[in-house]
Each structure stands twice: as structure tokens, then as C-alpha cells.
Design a protein around this motif. Structure first.
Motif, PDB file in Angstrom:
ATOM      1  N   ILE A   1       0.822  -1.211   0.000  1.00 23.29           N
ATOM      2  CA  ILE A   1       0.000   0.000   0.000  1.00 23.29           C
ATOM      3  C   ILE A   1       0.856   1.262   0.000  1.00 23.29           C
ATOM      4  CG2 ILE A   1      -1.613   1.346   1.415  1.00 23.29           C
ATOM      5  CD1 ILE A   1      -2.848  -1.309   2.315  1.00 23.29           C
ATOM      6  N   LEU A   2       1.953   1.236   0.747  1.00 22.95           N
ATOM      7  CA  LEU A   2       2.749   2.443   0.934  1.00 22.95           C
ATOM      8  C   LEU A   2       3.470   2.889  -0.331  1.00 22.95           C
ATOM      9  CD1 LEU A   2       4.308   1.743   4.447  1.00 22.95           C
ATOM     10  CD2 LEU A   2       2.309   3.134   3.900  1.00 22.95           C
ATOM     11  N   ILE A   3       3.725   1.980  -1.265  1.00 21.80           N
ATOM     12  CA  ILE A   3       4.577   2.333  -2.410  1.00 21.80           C
ATOM     13  C   ILE A   3       3.921   2.086  -3.763  1.00 21.80           C
ATOM     14  CG2 ILE A   3       6.762   2.004  -1.198  1.00 21.80           C
ATOM     15  CD1 ILE A   3       6.876  -0.797  -2.293  1.00 21.80           C
ATOM     16  N   ILE A   4       2.692   1.596  -3.791  1.00 18.59           N
ATOM     17  CA  ILE A   4       2.103   1.242  -5.075  1.00 18.59           C
ATOM     18  C   ILE A   4       1.904   2.461  -5.965  1.00 18.59           C
ATOM     19  CG2 ILE A   4      -0.326   1.394  -4.303  1.00 18.59           C
ATOM     20  CD1 ILE A   4      -0.735  -1.172  -6.081  1.00 18.59           C
ATOM     21  N   ASN A   5       1.589   3.608  -5.373  1.00 21.53           N
ATOM     22  CA  ASN A   5       1.394   4.802  -6.187  1.00 21.53           C
ATOM     23  C   ASN A   5       2.696   5.256  -6.829  1.00 21.53           C
ATOM     24  OD1 ASN A   5      -0.635   6.765  -7.051  1.00 21.53           O
ATOM     25  ND2 ASN A   5       0.651   8.256  -6.019  1.00 21.53           N
ATOM     26  N   ALA A   6       3.816   5.034  -6.129  1.00 21.25           N
ATOM     27  CA  ALA A   6       5.115   5.389  -6.702  1.00 21.25           C
ATOM     28  C   ALA A   6       5.405   4.580  -7.956  1.00 21.25           C
ATOM     29  CB  ALA A   6       6.215   5.166  -5.667  1.00 21.25           C
ATOM     30  N   LEU A   7       4.996   3.306  -7.966  1.00 21.34           N
ATOM     31  CA  LEU A   7       5.226   2.467  -9.136  1.00 21.34           C
ATOM     32  C   LEU A   7       4.335   2.876 -10.307  1.00 21.34           C
ATOM     33  CD1 LEU A   7       5.625  -1.104  -7.593  1.00 21.34           C
ATOM     34  CD2 LEU A   7       7.378   0.484  -8.344  1.00 21.34           C
ATOM     35  N   LEU A   8       3.223   3.505 -10.012  1.00 25.43           N
ATOM     36  CA  LEU A   8       2.362   4.031 -11.075  1.00 25.43           C
ATOM     37  C   LEU A   8       2.919   5.328 -11.663  1.00 25.43           C
ATOM     38  CD1 LEU A   8      -1.229   3.504  -9.635  1.00 25.43           C
ATOM     39  CD2 LEU A   8      -0.433   2.659 -11.839  1.00 25.43           C
ATOM     40  N   ILE A   9       3.477   6.169 -10.820  1.00 23.62           N
ATOM     41  CA  ILE A   9       3.848   7.523 -11.229  1.00 23.62           C
ATOM     42  C   ILE A   9       5.283   7.629 -11.752  1.00 23.62           C
ATOM     43  CG2 ILE A   9       4.058   9.911 -10.445  1.00 23.62           C
ATOM     44  CD1 ILE A   9       1.175   8.758 -10.642  1.00 23.62           C
ATOM     45  N   LEU A  10       6.235   7.006 -11.081  1.00 23.22           N
ATOM     46  CA  LEU A  10       7.646   7.232 -11.402  1.00 23.22           C
ATOM     47  C   LEU A  10       8.039   6.846 -12.833  1.00 23.22           C
ATOM     48  CD1 LEU A  10       9.402   6.238  -8.053  1.00 23.22           C
ATOM     49  CD2 LEU A  10       9.384   8.495  -9.124  1.00 23.22           C
ATOM     50  N   PRO A  11       7.676   5.656 -13.348  1.00 23.80           N
ATOM     51  CA  PRO A  11       8.066   5.332 -14.727  1.00 23.80           C
ATOM     52  C   PRO A  11       7.482   6.297 -15.746  1.00 23.80           C
ATOM     53  CG  PRO A  11       7.447   3.337 -13.561  1.00 23.80           C
ATOM     54  CD  PRO A  11       7.045   4.491 -12.686  1.00 23.80           C
ATOM     55  N   ALA A  12       6.218   6.677 -15.565  1.00 25.66           N
ATOM     56  CA  ALA A  12       5.596   7.616 -16.496  1.00 25.66           C
ATOM     57  C   ALA A  12       6.233   8.998 -16.394  1.00 25.66           C
ATOM     58  CB  ALA A  12       4.090   7.703 -16.231  1.00 25.66           C
TER      59      ALA A  12
END
Length: 265
Positions: A191-202
Motif C-alpha cells: 500500500i505504501l509504495i504502489i502509487n510510486a510504481l504508477l507515477i515514477l516510470p511515467a
């Protein structure tokens, strides 16, 4: 490393999950929905809590149902309220997380769910990989069919509606697809890092892309590279896989940012 079945399963899962994040991330950033996807991730705890209250033993099912309803409700209120979208998302996210934590922590039982905070992709089973593969196919078909119209709605909502594009329907479908991917990946990503995996590559892709095609290509490429590299790094230095993937994605972001700045001179 590949002699272990759990590592082979983890690699297959990463090869399915990361392209999904790469595809979704570009649209999420373009539509300024980063806060929205983060709220969906945090709503997973509430989904589990709601499932417990209603006697749903399958936590994945309760998370998916709650996240889909949560996403549709946010879309509905955001489109009909004079309040800014980020304020509405913050209010709903804070409230749902508080309710979820209150229910799950009752009697000191929250430790049973603390693993969801960081995830464990090494625990994924072959059946769960099959579920992710089905989700990948559904998401890919959705993008092929709806991407152009969804992009048009993101650029100018009123103009898209005047061209007979079902804007509200597309936005709700995208919200539900995002909710499905986020909630079904939380168990393995965290939960704590899933948004980072969505945002950082893009975000890294946007630093170096000159057109829309490059933007999507590099986003998927960076996402897959971060996933595979992070998995290998986590295995050899014995750290959690999710944070290792995010660290690799962060390095890519700063590297592409510096590259983009240097090319602007």
C-alpha cells in the motif's frame, strides 16, 4: 535464483504487473490523477474492513468491490461539486482509511494485515498470476478501444462531449480499471509504495519523450526495467522487493530529469 519456483512466479508477476503500471501511469499523470490513485491504494484497508463486517472471507474480492465503488463515488462527487477535486479526494481518503484502521485494529488484530503495507511478491501463486494475466488482457483491450477518446476527454472535456464521446462513461471505466489494478496488486507491491510504481516510470518517460508514442513506450519500458532490476537487487541484497523496485524507478526518474535538462541547453 531461477531454480526456485517462487522466484520464477515473481518474475512472471513482475512482467505482467509492470506493463500495466506503465500504461496506466501515463494517463494518470496526463489527467492529473496521481492523488486519486494514491487514495485508491489506501482504500484497500477499508475494503478489507468492509469485507470483515459483511462476512466476506475473500479479501481480494472485498478490496476490489470497495475500490470500484470508491472510485465511482469520487468521480461522481468531483464532477458535481464546486470544491476542488484534490480536496474531495483527501476528505474521502482520510475518512475511509480511518474507518478501515479502526475496524482492523479492533482487539489488536491489525498485525495480521501489516504485510499489506510493503507487500510480498515472492508469495504470489500460479493461480494469482493467472488472475493478473486476465486483468492484463482486459486492460490492454480497454486501451486499444478507448485510449484515443479517453485522451480527447482529458485534453478538453467539453469539446470531447460535443463530438459525441461518452466522457463520463469513459472516465468511470478508467477509474474502475485503475481500481482493479491497484487493489489486485497491493498484496504483492504494498500500500505504501504502489502509487510510486504508477507515477515514477511515467514521470521519467515524460522527461525524455518528444511525442505521445515515445511517452507510452518509455513508460512501459522503464516500468518493466524497474520491476525486473528491483526484483534481482532485492534477492541478492536481501531487502523487500517493492521498495527495491521503487528505488530503481526513482534513479531512472532523476537520471532522465538530468538528461532532459542537459538537452534543453
Amino acid at each position: 535464483m531461477l531454480e526456485y519456483g517462487f522466484m520464477r512466479n515473481a518474475i512472471f508477476a513482475v512482467l505482467i504487473i509492470t506493463p500495466l503500471f506503465g500504461m496506466l501511469g501515463t494517463t494518470i499523470i496526463s489527467r492529473k490523477m496521481a492523488f486519486f490513485s494514491d487514495a485508491l491504494g489506501h482504500s484497500a484497508l477499508t475494503g478489507i474492513a468492509v469485507g470483515i463486517v459483511f462476512g466476506i472471507s475473500d479479501t481480494n474480492l472485498s478490496m476490489v468491490l470497495f475500490a470500484a465503488a470508491f472510485a465511482l463515488l469520487l468521480n461522481y462527487i468531483s464532477s458535481r461539486s464546486g470544491t476542488s477535486a484534490d480536496t474531495i479526494i483527501s476528505v474521502f481518503s482520510s475518512c475511509s482509511v480511518a474507518v478501515g484502521l479502526a475496524i482492523l485494529s479492533r482487539g489488536g488484530n491489525f498485525s495480521r494485515y501489516s504485510s499489506l503495507l510493503v507487500g510480498d511478491i515472492l508469495s504470489i501463486s500460479q493461480r494469482e498470476i493467472l488472475y493478473l494475466l486476465v486483468l492484463f488482457v482486459v486492460t490492454f483491450v480497454f486501451y486499444v478501444v478507448c485510449f484515443n477518446r479517453l485522451s480527447a476527454a482529458g485534453i478538453h472535456r467539453t469539446l470531447a462531449a460535443s463530438r459525441q464521446i461518452p466522457v463520463s462513461l469513459l472516465e468511470n471505466l478508467f477509474a474502475v480499471v485503475t481500481a482493479l489494478i491497484v487493489t489486485l496488486s497491493i498484496k504483492w507491491v504494498g500500500i505504501l509504495i504502489i502509487n510510486a510504481l504508477l507515477i515514477l516510470p511515467a514521470a521519467a518517460s515524460r522527461n525524455i519523450s518528444e511525442n505521445l508514442r515515445e511517452y507510452h513506450f518509455f513508460s512501459v519500458l522503464f516500468s518493466v526495467f524497474s520491476g525486473i532490476t528491483g526484483l534481482f537487487v532485492s534477492y541478492y541484497i536481501n531487502v523487500a522487493t517493492g521498495p527495491a523496485i521503487v528505488i530503481v524507478a526513482s534513479v531512472l526518474y532523476f537520471a532522465t530529469y538530468l538528461y532532459g535538462r542537459m538537452n534543453q541547453r
